[in-house]
Design a protein around this motif. Structure first.
Motif, PDB file in Angstrom:
ATOM      1  N   ASP A 274       0.749  -1.501   0.048  1.00 23.60           N
ATOM      2  CA  ASP A 274       0.171   0.011  -0.063  1.00 23.60           C
ATOM      3  C   ASP A 274       0.812   1.320   0.121  1.00 23.60           C
ATOM      4  OD1 ASP A 274       0.749  -0.702   2.663  1.00 23.60           O
ATOM      5  OD2 ASP A 274      -0.574   0.927   3.333  1.00 23.60           O
ATOM      6  N   GLU A 275       1.894   1.243   0.644  1.00 19.33           N
ATOM      7  CA  GLU A 275       2.944   2.330   0.695  1.00 19.33           C
ATOM      8  C   GLU A 275       3.538   2.520  -0.795  1.00 19.33           C
ATOM      9  OE1 GLU A 275       4.829   2.624   5.182  1.00 19.33           O
ATOM     10  OE2 GLU A 275       5.495   0.956   3.958  1.00 19.33           O
ATOM     11  N   LEU A 276       3.849   1.496  -1.333  1.00 13.23           N
ATOM     12  CA  LEU A 276       4.571   1.592  -2.690  1.00 13.23           C
ATOM     13  C   LEU A 276       3.353   1.998  -3.664  1.00 13.23           C
ATOM     14  CD1 LEU A 276       6.526   1.051  -4.834  1.00 13.23           C
ATOM     15  CD2 LEU A 276       5.862  -1.446  -4.878  1.00 13.23           C
ATOM     16  N   LEU A 277       2.086   1.533  -3.595  1.00 15.35           N
ATOM     17  CA  LEU A 277       0.972   2.160  -4.409  1.00 15.35           C
ATOM     18  C   LEU A 277       0.874   3.411  -4.326  1.00 15.35           C
ATOM     19  CD1 LEU A 277      -1.017   1.576  -6.502  1.00 15.35           C
ATOM     20  CD2 LEU A 277      -2.703   1.079  -4.632  1.00 15.35           C
ATOM     21  N   THR A 278       0.976   4.144  -3.097  1.00 17.39           N
ATOM     22  CA  THR A 278       0.607   5.327  -2.753  1.00 17.39           C
ATOM     23  C   THR A 278       2.036   6.212  -3.490  1.00 17.39           C
ATOM     24  OG1 THR A 278      -0.304   5.164  -0.731  1.00 17.39           O
ATOM     25  CG2 THR A 278       0.602   7.314  -0.825  1.00 17.39           C
ATOM     26  N   LYS A 279       3.154   5.662  -3.144  1.00 20.08           N
ATOM     27  CA  LYS A 279       4.208   6.521  -3.839  1.00 20.08           C
ATOM     28  C   LYS A 279       4.275   6.458  -5.371  1.00 20.08           C
ATOM     29  CE  LYS A 279       7.858   6.061  -0.344  1.00 20.08           C
ATOM     30  NZ  LYS A 279       7.987   7.643  -0.462  1.00 20.08           N
ATOM     31  N   LEU A 280       3.625   5.366  -6.173  1.00 18.89           N
ATOM     32  CA  LEU A 280       3.617   5.429  -7.515  1.00 18.89           C
ATOM     33  C   LEU A 280       2.467   6.222  -8.067  1.00 18.89           C
ATOM     34  CD1 LEU A 280       3.791   1.375  -8.266  1.00 18.89           C
ATOM     35  CD2 LEU A 280       5.657   3.256  -8.403  1.00 18.89           C
ATOM     36  N   THR A 281       1.330   6.264  -7.318  1.00 17.55           N
ATOM     37  CA  THR A 281       0.498   7.222  -8.084  1.00 17.55           C
ATOM     38  C   THR A 281       0.651   8.580  -7.554  1.00 17.55           C
ATOM     39  OG1 THR A 281      -1.061   6.710  -5.723  1.00 17.55           O
ATOM     40  CG2 THR A 281      -1.526   5.162  -7.918  1.00 17.55           C
ATOM     41  N   THR A 282       1.233   9.227  -6.437  1.00 17.38           N
ATOM     42  CA  THR A 282       1.380  10.551  -6.021  1.00 17.38           C
ATOM     43  C   THR A 282       2.754  11.198  -6.183  1.00 17.38           C
ATOM     44  OG1 THR A 282       1.828   9.680  -3.872  1.00 17.38           O
ATOM     45  CG2 THR A 282      -0.432  10.196  -4.383  1.00 17.38           C
ATOM     46  N   GLY A 283       3.705  10.371  -6.665  1.00 17.01           N
ATOM     47  CA  GLY A 283       5.079  10.724  -6.803  1.00 17.01           C
ATOM     48  C   GLY A 283       5.501  11.176  -8.165  1.00 17.01           C
ATOM     49  N   GLN A 284       6.356  10.309  -8.716  1.00 18.40           N
ATOM     50  CA  GLN A 284       7.043  10.956  -9.797  1.00 18.40           C
ATOM     51  C   GLN A 284       6.496  10.231 -11.030  1.00 18.40           C
ATOM     52  OE1 GLN A 284       9.611  13.265  -9.656  1.00 18.40           O
ATOM     53  NE2 GLN A 284       8.932  13.143  -7.619  1.00 18.40           N
ATOM     54  N   ARG A 285       5.214  10.190 -10.980  1.00 16.50           N
ATOM     55  CA  ARG A 285       4.508   9.648 -12.328  1.00 16.50           C
ATOM     56  C   ARG A 285       4.218  10.812 -13.475  1.00 16.50           C
ATOM     57  NH1 ARG A 285      -1.088   8.137 -13.202  1.00 16.50           N
ATOM     58  NH2 ARG A 285      -1.501   9.318 -11.379  1.00 16.50           N
ATOM     59  N   ALA A 286       4.850  10.270 -14.394  1.00 19.58           N
ATOM     60  CA  ALA A 286       4.615  11.459 -15.631  1.00 19.58           C
ATOM     61  C   ALA A 286       3.357  11.698 -15.947  1.00 19.58           C
ATOM     62  CB  ALA A 286       5.431  10.942 -16.826  1.00 19.58           C
ATOM     63  N   LEU A 287       2.919  12.883 -16.329  1.00 17.65           N
ATOM     64  CA  LEU A 287       1.725  13.232 -16.716  1.00 17.65           C
ATOM     65  C   LEU A 287       0.479  12.699 -15.882  1.00 17.65           C
ATOM     66  CD1 LEU A 287       2.205  12.605 -20.439  1.00 17.65           C
ATOM     67  CD2 LEU A 287       2.525  14.682 -19.365  1.00 17.65           C
ATOM     68  N   ARG A 288       0.340  12.946 -14.724  1.00 13.42           N
ATOM     69  CA  ARG A 288      -0.521  12.648 -13.713  1.00 13.42           C
ATOM     70  C   ARG A 288      -1.946  12.881 -14.144  1.00 13.42           C
ATOM     71  NH1 ARG A 288       3.708  13.906 -10.074  1.00 13.42           N
ATOM     72  NH2 ARG A 288       2.352  15.668  -9.404  1.00 13.42           N
ATOM     73  N   LYS A 289      -2.060  13.947 -14.759  1.00 10.93           N
ATOM     74  CA  LYS A 289      -3.615  14.341 -15.032  1.00 10.93           C
ATOM     75  C   LYS A 289      -4.208  13.670 -16.254  1.00 10.93           C
ATOM     76  CE  LYS A 289      -2.846  19.012 -13.816  1.00 10.93           C
ATOM     77  NZ  LYS A 289      -3.150  20.646 -14.138  1.00 10.93           N
ATOM     78  N   MET A 290      -3.467  12.828 -16.981  1.00  7.45           N
ATOM     79  CA  MET A 290      -4.104  11.938 -17.882  1.00  7.45           C
ATOM     80  C   MET A 290      -4.556  10.773 -17.265  1.00  7.45           C
ATOM     81  SD  MET A 290      -1.209  12.286 -21.086  1.00  7.45           S
ATOM     82  CE  MET A 290      -2.291  11.305 -22.481  1.00  7.45           C
ATOM     83  N   PRO A 291      -5.637  10.172 -17.909  1.00 10.51           N
ATOM     84  CA  PRO A 291      -6.120   8.885 -17.035  1.00 10.51           C
ATOM     85  C   PRO A 291      -5.079   7.725 -17.134  1.00 10.51           C
ATOM     86  CG  PRO A 291      -7.001   9.296 -19.124  1.00 10.51           C
ATOM     87  CD  PRO A 291      -6.060  10.362 -18.892  1.00 10.51           C
ATOM     88  N   SER A 292      -5.197   6.782 -16.222  1.00  6.15           N
ATOM     89  CA  SER A 292      -4.416   5.794 -16.028  1.00  6.15           C
ATOM     90  C   SER A 292      -5.368   4.451 -15.781  1.00  6.15           C
ATOM     91  CB  SER A 292      -3.480   5.928 -14.743  1.00  6.15           C
ATOM     92  OG  SER A 292      -2.566   6.917 -15.023  1.00  6.15           O
ATOM     93  N   ASN A 293      -4.425   3.322 -15.727  1.00  5.99           N
ATOM     94  CA  ASN A 293      -5.349   2.092 -15.999  1.00  5.99           C
ATOM     95  C   ASN A 293      -4.917   1.599 -14.556  1.00  5.99           C
ATOM     96  OD1 ASN A 293      -6.259  -0.605 -15.931  1.00  5.99           O
ATOM     97  ND2 ASN A 293      -4.907  -1.380 -17.794  1.00  5.99           N
ATOM     98  N   PRO A 294      -6.093   1.506 -13.659  1.00  2.00           N
ATOM     99  CA  PRO A 294      -5.766   1.198 -12.185  1.00  2.00           C
ATOM    100  C   PRO A 294      -5.349  -0.081 -12.381  1.00  2.00           C
ATOM    101  CG  PRO A 294      -8.213   1.501 -12.723  1.00  2.00           C
ATOM    102  CD  PRO A 294      -7.418   1.826 -13.946  1.00  2.00           C
ATOM    103  N   VAL A 295      -5.642  -1.225 -12.999  1.00  2.00           N
ATOM    104  CA  VAL A 295      -5.077  -2.423 -12.749  1.00  2.00           C
ATOM    105  C   VAL A 295      -3.581  -2.519 -13.211  1.00  2.00           C
ATOM    106  CG1 VAL A 295      -5.203  -4.838 -14.101  1.00  2.00           C
ATOM    107  CG2 VAL A 295      -7.234  -3.570 -13.581  1.00  2.00           C
ATOM    108  N   LEU A 296      -3.136  -1.718 -14.097  1.00  3.63           N
ATOM    109  CA  LEU A 296      -1.731  -1.700 -14.181  1.00  3.63           C
ATOM    110  C   LEU A 296      -0.934  -1.061 -13.031  1.00  3.63           C
ATOM    111  CD1 LEU A 296      -0.113  -0.418 -17.482  1.00  3.63           C
ATOM    112  CD2 LEU A 296       0.825   0.230 -15.356  1.00  3.63           C
ATOM    113  N   LEU A 297      -1.573   0.018 -12.273  1.00  3.29           N
ATOM    114  CA  LEU A 297      -0.857   0.427 -10.992  1.00  3.29           C
ATOM    115  C   LEU A 297      -1.089  -0.634  -9.977  1.00  3.29           C
ATOM    116  CD1 LEU A 297      -2.308   4.038 -11.128  1.00  3.29           C
ATOM    117  CD2 LEU A 297       0.142   3.410 -11.823  1.00  3.29           C
TER     118      LEU A 297
END
Length: 301
Positions: A274-297
């Motif tokens: 859960d900590e890794l998922l939080t970092k991946l979704t709120t950290g250095q992800r490029a173009l965060r405003k574009m929609p993402s595939n939640p299954v991939l994350l």
């Protein structure tokens, strides 16, 4: 249009149908009657047709894409495959000196990104095209940062994820190194490469959820790394020092994540999913405003 010879109902043909199909404007000097079938052109007579050969494109490979242009794109790809295959994703790079339109945030199919020194980058998903608008761009800058911006947009459009990170190959697995600006990502990768290690990508990592894609074969440093025994050359208006690294596979299975941070002591802490998922979704992800595939994350975590 003044009267003249007719070809498929067109008076005074100037451009060949084949040239239009290839996206190139090659002048066709029509001095004899022509028969055209299936986009092929035959000459009836003895005079030369005068069709000029198209310029050979340059290619740059990285991030799961091929960048193609009639202008130089920097060093040739270090790969056994010098040209894209029919099934490979190819983005065509153009240049236009005319003033750009206003900056437009990347949307579902296009966008205009403001770059440094009065340059703009127009991105067109439907036509798989990127256009540099403004003064001529140094080929070293195409390698980075222009290719990085292009790769972020087109990979996000294709449903992949992109992170402002680097990646090393350890035990045939991609170890992704994430950190804030000046956390030491590129310096760590440069030292790793100088010691004989394999670098997968610097500054941008693209993944489909299972593998990481190789980037251009270089690492850009803000400052010299103490003790680094490697050749460096200034690029990007002398704002970076570029180190060439060895070849890498086009894609490597993911093996783990390392998040860099400065501290008084050297230590390593394991993150919960859960900590890794939080970092991946709120950290250095490029173009965060574009929609993402939640299954991939979720798969990445």
């Amino acid at each position: 249009m003044p009267p003249g010879r007719r070809l498929f109902g067109l008076e005074n043909p100037t451009w060949s149908d084949h040239a239009h199909h290839r996206g190139e404007r090659h002048r066709l000097n029509v001095s004899h009657r022509l028969h055209v079938s299936h986009r092929r052109v035959w000459r009836v007579g003895h005079a030369p047709l005068g069709l000029m050969a198209p310029p050979a494109p340059s290619y740059l490979r990285g991030y799961g894409l091929w960048l193609a242009s009639t202008q130089p794109l920097g060093p040739a790809p270090q790969t056994k495959q010098p040209h894209p295959a029919p099934t490979d994703e190819v983005v065509h790079l153009d240049h236009r000196p005319a003033p750009p339109r206003p900056e437009i945030a990347l949307g579902a199919d296009r966008g205009i990104v403001k770059m440094a020194e009065g340059h703009y980058l127009e991105l067109d998903r439907a036509n798989r095209r990127a256009t540099c608008v403004g003064p001529t761009v140094d080929p070293a800058d195409i390698v980075h940062p222009y290719f990085s911006i292009i790769a972020q947009a087109f990979n996000r459009w294709h449903g992949h994820e992109a992170f402002h990170a680097g990646a090393a190959i350890i035990n045939d697995r991609a170890i992704i190194i994430v950190g804030a600006r000046e956390a030491g990502k590129s310096a760590l990768l440069a030292a790793f490469a100088a010691a004989g290690g394999a670098v997968l990508a610097d500054d941008l990592v693209v993944t489909d959820g299972y593998t990481g894609f190789a980037g251009p074969r270089s690492v850009d440093l803000r400052h010299p790394v103490p003790g680094l025994n490697a050749a460096l050359r200034p690029v990007r208006s002398a704002g970076r020092l570029r180190m060439t690294v060895g070849p890498a596979p086009d894609r490597v299975p993911l093996g783990g994540w390392i998040f860099l941070a400065w501290g008084d002591n050297l230590n390593l802490q394991r993150l919960r999913p859960d900590e890794l998922l939080t970092k991946l979704t709120t950290g250095q992800r490029a173009l965060r405003k574009m929609p993402s595939n939640p299954v991939l994350l979720l798969n990445l975590a």
